[in-house]
Design a protein around this motif. Structure first.
Motif, PDB file in Angstrom:
ATOM      1  N   GLU A   8       0.821  -1.198   0.054  1.00  0.00           N
ATOM      2  CA  GLU A   8      -0.140  -0.070  -0.225  1.00  0.00           C
ATOM      3  C   GLU A   8       0.948   1.132   0.054  1.00  0.00           C
ATOM      4  OE1 GLU A   8      -3.315   0.233  -0.495  1.00  0.00           O
ATOM      5  OE2 GLU A   8      -3.327  -2.086  -0.495  1.00  0.00           O
ATOM      6  N   GLU A   9       1.923   1.225   0.827  1.00  0.00           N
ATOM      7  CA  GLU A   9       2.864   2.345   0.716  1.00  0.00           C
ATOM      8  C   GLU A   9       3.573   2.585  -0.716  1.00  0.00           C
ATOM      9  OE1 GLU A   9       5.998   1.574   3.588  1.00  0.00           O
ATOM     10  OE2 GLU A   9       4.465   1.610   5.414  1.00  0.00           O
ATOM     11  N   PRO A  69      -2.675   5.153 -10.210  1.00  0.00           N
ATOM     12  CA  PRO A  69      -3.297   4.475  -9.103  1.00  0.00           C
ATOM     13  C   PRO A  69      -3.011   2.873  -8.936  1.00  0.00           C
ATOM     14  CG  PRO A  69      -4.919   4.976 -10.789  1.00  0.00           C
ATOM     15  CD  PRO A  69      -3.601   5.570 -11.239  1.00  0.00           C
ATOM     16  N   ASN A  70      -2.897   2.246  -7.652  1.00  0.00           N
ATOM     17  CA  ASN A  70      -2.799   0.928  -7.765  1.00  0.00           C
ATOM     18  C   ASN A  70      -1.725   0.175  -8.401  1.00  0.00           C
ATOM     19  OD1 ASN A  70      -4.332  -0.760  -5.879  1.00  0.00           O
ATOM     20  ND2 ASN A  70      -5.692  -1.665  -7.696  1.00  0.00           N
ATOM     21  N   CYS A  80       2.125  -1.242  -8.530  1.00  0.00           N
ATOM     22  CA  CYS A  80       3.051  -1.754  -7.333  1.00  0.00           C
ATOM     23  C   CYS A  80       4.217  -2.133  -7.765  1.00  0.00           C
ATOM     24  CB  CYS A  80       2.356  -3.180  -7.064  1.00  0.00           C
ATOM     25  SG  CYS A  80       0.709  -3.164  -6.588  1.00  0.00           S
ATOM     26  N   GLN A 116       1.342   6.690  -7.001  1.00  0.00           N
ATOM     27  CA  GLN A 116       0.308   7.632  -7.357  1.00  0.00           C
ATOM     28  C   GLN A 116       0.862   9.057  -7.090  1.00  0.00           C
ATOM     29  OE1 GLN A 116      -3.438   6.619  -5.987  1.00  0.00           O
ATOM     30  NE2 GLN A 116      -4.494   8.181  -7.313  1.00  0.00           N
ATOM     31  N   SER A 117       1.423   9.297  -6.127  1.00  0.00           N
ATOM     32  CA  SER A 117       1.888  10.628  -5.681  1.00  0.00           C
ATOM     33  C   SER A 117       3.051  11.026  -6.865  1.00  0.00           C
ATOM     34  CB  SER A 117       2.589  10.773  -4.654  1.00  0.00           C
ATOM     35  OG  SER A 117       3.552  10.045  -4.092  1.00  0.00           O
ATOM     36  N   LYS A 153       2.104   1.612  -3.591  1.00  0.00           N
ATOM     37  CA  LYS A 153       1.146   2.410  -4.474  1.00  0.00           C
ATOM     38  C   LYS A 153       0.638   3.650  -4.256  1.00  0.00           C
ATOM     39  CE  LYS A 153      -1.963  -1.070  -3.341  1.00  0.00           C
ATOM     40  NZ  LYS A 153      -3.068  -1.969  -3.645  1.00  0.00           N
ATOM     41  N   THR A 154       0.814   4.188  -2.987  1.00  0.00           N
ATOM     42  CA  THR A 154       0.740   5.580  -2.673  1.00  0.00           C
ATOM     43  C   THR A 154       1.864   6.315  -3.433  1.00  0.00           C
ATOM     44  OG1 THR A 154      -0.469   4.969  -0.528  1.00  0.00           O
ATOM     45  CG2 THR A 154       0.402   7.161  -0.761  1.00  0.00           C
ATOM     46  N   LYS A 155       3.143   5.643  -3.049  1.00  0.00           N
ATOM     47  CA  LYS A 155       3.986   6.468  -3.686  1.00  0.00           C
ATOM     48  C   LYS A 155       4.053   6.706  -5.193  1.00  0.00           C
ATOM     49  CE  LYS A 155       8.016   8.623  -2.341  1.00  0.00           C
ATOM     50  NZ  LYS A 155       7.987   9.570  -1.372  1.00  0.00           N
ATOM     51  N   GLU A 190      -4.435  -4.274  -9.250  1.00  0.00           N
ATOM     52  CA  GLU A 190      -2.942  -4.187  -8.934  1.00  0.00           C
ATOM     53  C   GLU A 190      -2.219  -4.580 -10.156  1.00  0.00           C
ATOM     54  OE1 GLU A 190      -2.745  -4.795  -4.029  1.00  0.00           O
ATOM     55  OE2 GLU A 190      -2.548  -6.225  -5.539  1.00  0.00           O
TER      56      GLU A 190
END
Length: 392
Positions: free
Chosen positions: A160-161, A173-174, A176, A167-168, A163-165, A263
């Protein structure tokens, strides 16, 4: 003939006692261990023509061994138990002193980092070619076991970390990770030459595939397969492919703006399109072309390209032609050890040296051939992602 006379046993015992001498056993003192290896190495290598050594000792150390002294000490702690030398089989230098664990690790890492011959590496440490060979292989075998936790697929929290990175950083999104592959060149004896190992550039090589996260850390590596294989076929031979196809890995879905996004990882055009593997649109597909998707995809995919460039640039043994390696055993282990060292640097917060990375592309001379495999569900997934990324 007169019968033979039998010798007296008592006389024989007396003669034996006279011949027997008392031997005083002198205890053998343990050999001293060489501890000043760094100063000795620096002195020897400073005489190399054309070599400029950084005035800062920490920077000089990192140049030769790619890692900081702190990370070097951590690596020594991992392999210490396996490398401790004990007489009489312990490794010794030309002065008869046992090689310390630190010097053994330094020899092995210098061999991997420079790609120089065993004779050249040995000369800079005051040891012979056979010692370099033995030390390097012992180090690699130990690292494979002791450091294997540095390459692993992340748990869901860590994923999840990541994926967040992604996206930012890229707006994906999503996502991996990113995937790419490279060729590790080698020579083979005439009796072992085979079309299986001769790739499209007419080189004998072995393939390496790596999936990386946002920090260019390897999450999954596969190697050991002949360079003549296509990248798409190489992927299908991996355990990662089977896990994804069976829904064990990269299966979690995300709902965004009325579109469903699974994902996935991103890869180049030479990879097959799957719901869990996003590749660029074909250039001829102008109606589906989405500049935002192309830009985001290329930027994210470039992480894997850079990671392999840093890997081959840091551990130069992978960027040079290896002479007659044991392709079924030792070469895959050498490649894996270098990948582990790459990850250890990142995990220990060592900065990857910018001037070490191979300039251009890590696989110069190899063209990107588009994969013809089409997965309709993968196409739908890509369209959904492109739709989400369209400017609003």
């Amino acid at each position: 003939m007169a019968p033979l006379k039998k010798k007296s046993k008592k006389k024989d015992l007396k003669k034996l006692k006279k011949k027997t001498k008392t031997v005083n056993v002198v205890p053998i003192e343990p050999r001293p261990i060489e501890s000043d290896w760094w100063d000795s190495f620096l002195h020897k290598i400073s005489s190399s023509p054309g070599l400029t050594i950084h005035s800062d000792e920490e920077e000089a150390f990192k140049f030769f061994f790619r890692v900081s002294k702190k990370t070097f000490e951590y690596i020594c702690s991992l392999v210490r138990e396996d490398l401790i030398s004990r007489p009489p089989s312990g490794l010794i230098n030309i002065e008869g002193r046992l090689l310390s664990v630190e010097k053994q690790v330094a020899i092995a890492m210098r061999r991997l980092a420079s790609g120089d011959s065993q004779v050249s590496v040995g000369a800079s440490f005051g040891v012979g070619q056979s010692t370099v060979s033995q030390v390097t292989w012992r180090f690699i075998e130990s690292l494979e076991v002791r450091a294997k936790h540095h390459i692993k697929w992340p748990d869901q929290d860590r994923l999840e970390e990541i994926k967040t990175k992604f996206q930012s950083l890229f707006g994906l999104p999503n996502c991996c990770g990113a995937v790419d592959a490279t060729h590790v060149l080698m020579t083979l004896p005439a009796v072992q030459t085979s079309d299986d190992w001769c790739d499209q550039a007419n080189n004998y090589s072995m393939l390496l595939q790596g999936i990386v996260d946002d920090e260019m850390r390897f999450l999954d590596v596969v190697t050991g397969w002949p360079g003549a294989m296509s990248v798409s076929r190489f992927l299908k031979c991996s355990g990662f492919y089977k896990l994804c196809e069976n829904g064990v890995r990269l299966s979690k879905k995300l709902r965004l703006d009325d579109v469903e996004i699974r994902e996935y990882i991103v890869g180049g055009v030479y990879y097959p399109l799957h719901p869990w593997l996003m590749i660029p649109y074909d250039n001829q597909d102008s109606t589906l072309m989405n500049s935002k998707y192309k830009e985001a995809h290329e930027a994210a995919r470039y992480l894997a390209v850079r990671a392999l460039s840093y890997l081959k640039g840091s551990w130069r043994i992978l960027s040079k032609v290896m002479w007659r390696p044991d392709k079924s055993n030792k070469l895959p282990s050498i490649i894996l050890a270098c990948c582990l060292l790459h990850n250890i640097m990142i995990d220990c917060s060592d900065k990857l040296l910018s001037d070490i990375a191979i300039s251009g592309h890590h696989d110069l001379g190899y063209g990107e051939q588009s994969c013809k495999f089409v997965d309709t569900s993968g196409g739908t997934m890509r369209d959904n992602l492109a739709t989400y990324l369209q400017p609003r």
